[in-house]
Scaffold this motif. Structure first.
Motif, PDB file in Angstrom:
ATOM      1  N   ALA A   5     -14.482  36.834  98.749  1.00  0.00           N
ATOM      2  CA  ALA A   5     -14.496  36.205 100.072  1.00  0.00           C
ATOM      3  C   ALA A   5     -15.868  35.641 100.368  1.00  0.00           C
ATOM      4  CB  ALA A   5     -14.120  37.229 101.140  1.00  0.00           C
ATOM      5  N   GLU A   6     -15.911  34.601 101.215  1.00  0.00           N
ATOM      6  CA  GLU A   6     -17.205  34.106 101.704  1.00  0.00           C
ATOM      7  C   GLU A   6     -17.034  33.559 103.120  1.00  0.00           C
ATOM      8  OE1 GLU A   6     -18.613  30.871  99.238  1.00  0.00           O
ATOM      9  OE2 GLU A   6     -17.457  29.435 100.423  1.00  0.00           O
ATOM     10  N   ASP A   7     -18.077  33.701 103.926  1.00  0.00           N
ATOM     11  CA  ASP A   7     -18.038  33.191 105.290  1.00  0.00           C
ATOM     12  C   ASP A   7     -18.131  31.667 105.278  1.00  0.00           C
ATOM     13  OD1 ASP A   7     -17.903  35.752 106.173  1.00  0.00           O
ATOM     14  OD2 ASP A   7     -19.999  35.893 106.798  1.00  0.00           O
ATOM     15  N   THR A   8     -17.505  31.062 106.280  1.00  0.00           N
ATOM     16  CA  THR A   8     -17.580  29.611 106.441  1.00  0.00           C
ATOM     17  C   THR A   8     -17.898  29.313 107.898  1.00  0.00           C
ATOM     18  OG1 THR A   8     -15.265  29.440 107.023  1.00  0.00           O
ATOM     19  CG2 THR A   8     -15.789  29.251 104.688  1.00  0.00           C
ATOM     20  N   ASP A   9     -18.069  28.026 108.206  1.00  0.00           N
ATOM     21  CA  ASP A   9     -18.399  27.674 109.592  1.00  0.00           C
ATOM     22  C   ASP A   9     -17.228  27.914 110.542  1.00  0.00           C
ATOM     23  OD1 ASP A   9     -17.219  25.713 108.044  1.00  0.00           O
ATOM     24  OD2 ASP A   9     -17.952  24.080 109.310  1.00  0.00           O
ATOM     25  N   TYR A  10     -15.998  27.984 110.047  1.00  0.00           N
ATOM     26  CA  TYR A  10     -14.847  28.235 110.936  1.00  0.00           C
ATOM     27  C   TYR A  10     -14.428  29.699 110.931  1.00  0.00           C
ATOM     28  CZ  TYR A  10     -12.839  27.447 106.324  1.00  0.00           C
ATOM     29  OH  TYR A  10     -12.606  27.502 104.982  1.00  0.00           O
ATOM     30  N   GLY A  11     -14.935  30.507 110.008  1.00  0.00           N
ATOM     31  CA  GLY A  11     -14.546  31.910 109.915  1.00  0.00           C
ATOM     32  C   GLY A  11     -14.867  32.452 108.538  1.00  0.00           C
ATOM     33  N   PHE A  12     -13.850  32.556 107.688  1.00  0.00           N
ATOM     34  CA  PHE A  12     -14.111  32.877 106.282  1.00  0.00           C
ATOM     35  C   PHE A  12     -12.929  32.430 105.447  1.00  0.00           C
ATOM     36  CE2 PHE A  12     -11.563  36.591 107.359  1.00  0.00           C
ATOM     37  CZ  PHE A  12     -10.906  36.928 106.191  1.00  0.00           C
ATOM     38  N   ARG A  13     -13.114  32.430 104.149  1.00  0.00           N
ATOM     39  CA  ARG A  13     -12.009  32.153 103.228  1.00  0.00           C
ATOM     40  C   ARG A  13     -12.095  33.136 102.092  1.00  0.00           C
ATOM     41  NH1 ARG A  13     -13.550  26.866  99.631  1.00  0.00           N
ATOM     42  NH2 ARG A  13     -15.758  27.266  99.467  1.00  0.00           N
ATOM     43  N   TYR A  14     -10.977  33.392 101.479  1.00  0.00           N
ATOM     44  CA  TYR A  14     -11.009  34.291 100.337  1.00  0.00           C
ATOM     45  C   TYR A  14     -10.082  33.779  99.255  1.00  0.00           C
ATOM     46  CZ  TYR A  14      -6.524  36.461 101.680  1.00  0.00           C
ATOM     47  OH  TYR A  14      -5.213  36.704 101.975  1.00  0.00           O
ATOM     48  N   ALA A  15     -10.413  34.165  98.025  1.00  0.00           N
ATOM     49  CA  ALA A  15      -9.631  33.726  96.873  1.00  0.00           C
ATOM     50  C   ALA A  15      -8.984  34.931  96.220  1.00  0.00           C
ATOM     51  CB  ALA A  15     -10.545  33.037  95.861  1.00  0.00           C
ATOM     52  N   ALA A  16      -7.710  34.772  95.866  1.00  0.00           N
ATOM     53  CA  ALA A  16      -7.047  35.727  94.985  1.00  0.00           C
ATOM     54  C   ALA A  16      -7.000  35.059  93.617  1.00  0.00           C
ATOM     55  CB  ALA A  16      -5.645  36.037  95.498  1.00  0.00           C
ATOM     56  N   ILE A  17      -7.700  35.653  92.659  1.00  0.00           N
ATOM     57  CA  ILE A  17      -7.889  35.030  91.341  1.00  0.00           C
ATOM     58  C   ILE A  17      -7.034  35.782  90.326  1.00  0.00           C
ATOM     59  CG2 ILE A  17      -9.589  34.423  89.565  1.00  0.00           C
ATOM     60  CD1 ILE A  17     -11.684  34.639  91.978  1.00  0.00           C
ATOM     61  N   ARG A  18      -6.079  35.055  89.720  1.00  0.00           N
ATOM     62  CA  ARG A  18      -5.133  35.711  88.810  1.00  0.00           C
ATOM     63  C   ARG A  18      -5.169  35.073  87.433  1.00  0.00           C
ATOM     64  NH1 ARG A  18      -2.277  35.909  93.808  1.00  0.00           N
ATOM     65  NH2 ARG A  18      -1.361  37.961  94.207  1.00  0.00           N
ATOM     66  N   VAL A  19      -4.763  35.861  86.452  1.00  0.00           N
ATOM     67  CA  VAL A  19      -4.571  35.353  85.092  1.00  0.00           C
ATOM     68  C   VAL A  19      -3.228  34.622  85.077  1.00  0.00           C
ATOM     69  CG1 VAL A  19      -4.319  35.999  82.665  1.00  0.00           C
ATOM     70  CG2 VAL A  19      -5.860  37.306  84.178  1.00  0.00           C
ATOM     71  N   GLY A  51     -16.862  28.355 114.908  1.00  0.00           N
ATOM     72  CA  GLY A  51     -15.717  27.432 114.885  1.00  0.00           C
ATOM     73  C   GLY A  51     -15.608  26.513 116.087  1.00  0.00           C
ATOM     74  N   LEU A  52     -16.617  26.481 116.950  1.00  0.00           N
ATOM     75  CA  LEU A  52     -16.524  25.612 118.122  1.00  0.00           C
ATOM     76  C   LEU A  52     -17.443  24.391 118.029  1.00  0.00           C
ATOM     77  CD1 LEU A  52     -16.089  28.035 121.167  1.00  0.00           C
ATOM     78  CD2 LEU A  52     -14.368  26.766 119.869  1.00  0.00           C
ATOM     79  N   ASP A  53     -18.003  24.154 116.865  1.00  0.00           N
ATOM     80  CA  ASP A  53     -18.799  22.942 116.682  1.00  0.00           C
ATOM     81  C   ASP A  53     -17.886  21.724 116.886  1.00  0.00           C
ATOM     82  OD1 ASP A  53     -20.546  20.962 115.866  1.00  0.00           O
ATOM     83  OD2 ASP A  53     -20.047  21.231 113.737  1.00  0.00           O
ATOM     84  N   PRO A  54     -18.237  20.821 117.812  1.00  0.00           N
ATOM     85  CA  PRO A  54     -17.339  19.687 118.097  1.00  0.00           C
ATOM     86  C   PRO A  54     -17.097  18.792 116.887  1.00  0.00           C
ATOM     87  CG  PRO A  54     -19.432  19.478 119.294  1.00  0.00           C
ATOM     88  CD  PRO A  54     -19.414  20.841 118.687  1.00  0.00           C
ATOM     89  N   ASP A  55     -17.993  18.828 115.898  1.00  0.00           N
ATOM     90  CA  ASP A  55     -17.813  17.982 114.712  1.00  0.00           C
ATOM     91  C   ASP A  55     -16.958  18.643 113.633  1.00  0.00           C
ATOM     92  OD1 ASP A  55     -19.358  16.050 115.860  1.00  0.00           O
ATOM     93  OD2 ASP A  55     -21.222  16.777 114.949  1.00  0.00           O
ATOM     94  N   LEU A  56     -16.537  19.867 113.860  1.00  0.00           N
ATOM     95  CA  LEU A  56     -15.728  20.555 112.843  1.00  0.00           C
ATOM     96  C   LEU A  56     -14.415  19.790 112.646  1.00  0.00           C
ATOM     97  CD1 LEU A  56     -15.571  23.226 111.149  1.00  0.00           C
ATOM     98  CD2 LEU A  56     -14.270  24.171 113.037  1.00  0.00           C
ATOM     99  N   PRO A  57     -14.173  19.284 111.434  1.00  0.00           N
ATOM    100  CA  PRO A  57     -12.965  18.461 111.233  1.00  0.00           C
ATOM    101  C   PRO A  57     -11.742  19.332 110.950  1.00  0.00           C
ATOM    102  CG  PRO A  57     -14.313  18.443 109.250  1.00  0.00           C
ATOM    103  CD  PRO A  57     -14.991  19.366 110.222  1.00  0.00           C
ATOM    104  N   HIS A  58     -11.081  19.782 111.995  1.00  0.00           N
ATOM    105  CA  HIS A  58      -9.943  20.691 111.825  1.00  0.00           C
ATOM    106  C   HIS A  58      -8.858  20.095 110.928  1.00  0.00           C
ATOM    107  CE1 HIS A  58     -11.780  22.757 115.267  1.00  0.00           C
ATOM    108  NE2 HIS A  58     -11.107  23.804 114.861  1.00  0.00           N
ATOM    109  N   ASP A  59      -8.729  18.763 110.962  1.00  0.00           N
ATOM    110  CA  ASP A  59      -7.656  18.138 110.178  1.00  0.00           C
ATOM    111  C   ASP A  59      -7.990  18.063 108.689  1.00  0.00           C
ATOM    112  OD1 ASP A  59      -9.720  16.353 110.633  1.00  0.00           O
ATOM    113  OD2 ASP A  59      -8.403  14.601 110.671  1.00  0.00           O
ATOM    114  N   ARG A  60      -9.220  18.422 108.335  1.00  0.00           N
ATOM    115  CA  ARG A  60      -9.577  18.356 106.910  1.00  0.00           C
ATOM    116  C   ARG A  60      -9.806  19.729 106.301  1.00  0.00           C
ATOM    117  NH1 ARG A  60     -14.138  15.145 105.454  1.00  0.00           N
ATOM    118  NH2 ARG A  60     -14.880  14.664 107.534  1.00  0.00           N
TER     119      ARG A  60
END
Ligand code: FES
Ligand SMILES: [Fe+2]
Length: 425
Positions: free
Chosen positions: A209-223, A384-393
């Motif tokens: 997992a890693e923090d991002t400007d909107y919250g965080f994201r995490y990866a499930a990494i599988r074989v 996550g309240l930065d007005p420039d945060l591109p929610h659609d992207r």
């Protein structure tokens, strides 16, 4: 594991609780648009952060979110008459428009400005993505509206469902970002899918997992099944502070992308909104999606959108079916999820758990939300309240990539976007 104090800080959202006060600084879904589809139609009663509200559409089509209690003697305006440009309390006839102004006070004719001073609390309301959204924070702090990409699609290219859960919001989110449960709890359904296109049969993914400007994201990494020595199958899930999860977009573009929003009703109840939207411009059959997910109002759900299968009837668990191939004896994803989540009690005792490596995302969510609320308490900019945060992207994704490719390349923003300096990460 959290201390009792941290658990309270994370989960309590009503009254002066800091988490609820922080959440009021974000736009929040109040109900489905279809519930207030008709001008002068039936008002909708809804509770958010423990505050009882009414949503109604007036004669001219304007949607309003107002305090449920009539300011006179607090009778419910959900019982009111919705007609001729406002909502009239049935008790003594006081009438209010969508802005909350009192436009008629038949019991107090000529009352020296009393009517003009009377104000019903009215929150900003906006319709987008099949929902009515509102903002319940201080007027001066209203943020930019989050324009997610599904909101830009034609209405027939996405489906929205709504379900009440008898658990705290954080518990519901922990169900959504708990990657490892799917292979067990939902195994009948998942294995049917896997038979069709087995990308991986690895039941113990590595989680990062890693923090991002909107919250965080995490990866499930599988074989992966194909090329296990040279490739990795990566599923990236996103969490947007304070209550939104982006489930990884399916590899197969004929399958729908999925976003989940968890709106706190009070400390012990949550309204879940699930959005399924097209990845290939084909229409989405909303009724069929609701049937498939056992979320049909009047069939699976009561009048207040809560599941008819609940603790009182043991979630309709079928023990005979469990002897005959069903893992849970419970039909459908959401019924299975809700049975487990509600069985933990409305606010799980997070001091009593024993967490493992498969709980990395859950641990990160708690940490990030506690950090978010402490920032709020300290008066710092909110996540996550930065007005420039591109929610659609903002993208969640799953991909099979070369073994040496960092997982961070999956589920990144679509196109180039770097938060500017000073934006909280
Ligand atoms: S309580 Fe609403 S008009 Fe009296
Ligand atoms: Fe689930």
């Amino acid at each position: 594991m959290l201390s009792a104090e941290e658990n309270t800080l994370l989960t309590h959202v009503t009254g002066d609780a800091p988490m609820g006060q922080m959440m009021r600084r974000y736009w929040v879904p109040a109900c489905l648009s279809e519930e207030v589809a008709t001008p002068d139609g039936t008002p909708v009663r809804t509770t958010i952060f423990g505050e009882r509200l009414v949503v109604f559409r007036d004669t001219g089509g304007t949607v309003a979110v107002v305090d449920e209690r009539c300011p006179h003697r607090l009778a419910s305006l959900a019982l009111g008459r919705n007609e001729e440009g406002g909502l009239r309390c049935i008790y003594h006839g006081w009438k209010f428009n969508t802005a909350g102004a009192c436009i008629d006070m038949p019991t107090e004719p000529g009352a020296f400005g009393f009517r003009d001073r009377m104000k019903l609390q009215s929150y900003p309301a906006r319709e987008a993505g099949g929902m009515v959204w509102t903002y319940m924070g201080p007027a001066a702090e209203i943020p930019a509206f989050p324009e997610y990409d599904w909101m830009k699609l034609p209405r027939d290219q996405y489906a929205v469902m709504k379900v009440g859960e008898r658990v705290n919001y954080a518990q519901a989110i922990e169900g959504a970002i708990d990657s490892s449960h799917s292979w067990f709890l939902h195994q009948g359904i998942i294995w049917d899918w896997q038979k069709r296109a087995a990308t991986s049969v690895d039941t113990s993914p590595r989680l990062e997992a890693e923090d991002t400007d909107y919250g965080f994201r995490y990866a499930a990494i599988r074989v992966p099944v194909q090329n296990p020595d040279t490739e990795r199958y990566i599923r990236v899930t996103l969490f947007l502070v304070p209550f939104t999860a982006f489930i990884p977009r399916p590899l197969d573009k004929t399958t729908y992308a999925h976003i989940q929003i968890f709106v706190p009703v009070d400390n012990e109840r949550t309204i879940f909104y699930g959005i399924f939207f097209t990845q290939n411009d084909n229409p989405v059959d909303e009724e069929a999606m609701r049937r498939e997910h056992h979320c049909v109002p009047g069939v699976d759900l009561d009048r207040n959108w809560y599941k008819l299968a609940n603790e009182d009837n043991w979630f309709n668990q079928d023990r005979a079916a469990m002897k005959n191939g069903s893992w849970t004896g419970i039909n459908g994803f959401s019924n299975q999820d809700m049975a487990c989540q509600e069985s933990m009690g409305p606010i799980v005792d997070r001091a009593a758990e024993q967490l493992g490596t498969s709980d990395i995302a859950i641990i990160r969510m708690r940490k990030r939300m506690l950090e978010a609320v402490r920032r709020f308490q300290d008066g710092e900019p909110l996540i996550g309240l930065d007005p420039d945060l591109p929610h659609d992207r903002i993208r969640s994704e799953q991909l099979v990539v070369p073994i040496d490719q960092p997982w961070q390349s999956v589920g990144a923003y679509a196109g180039e976007y770097k938060p500017k300096a000073g934006v909280p990460v």
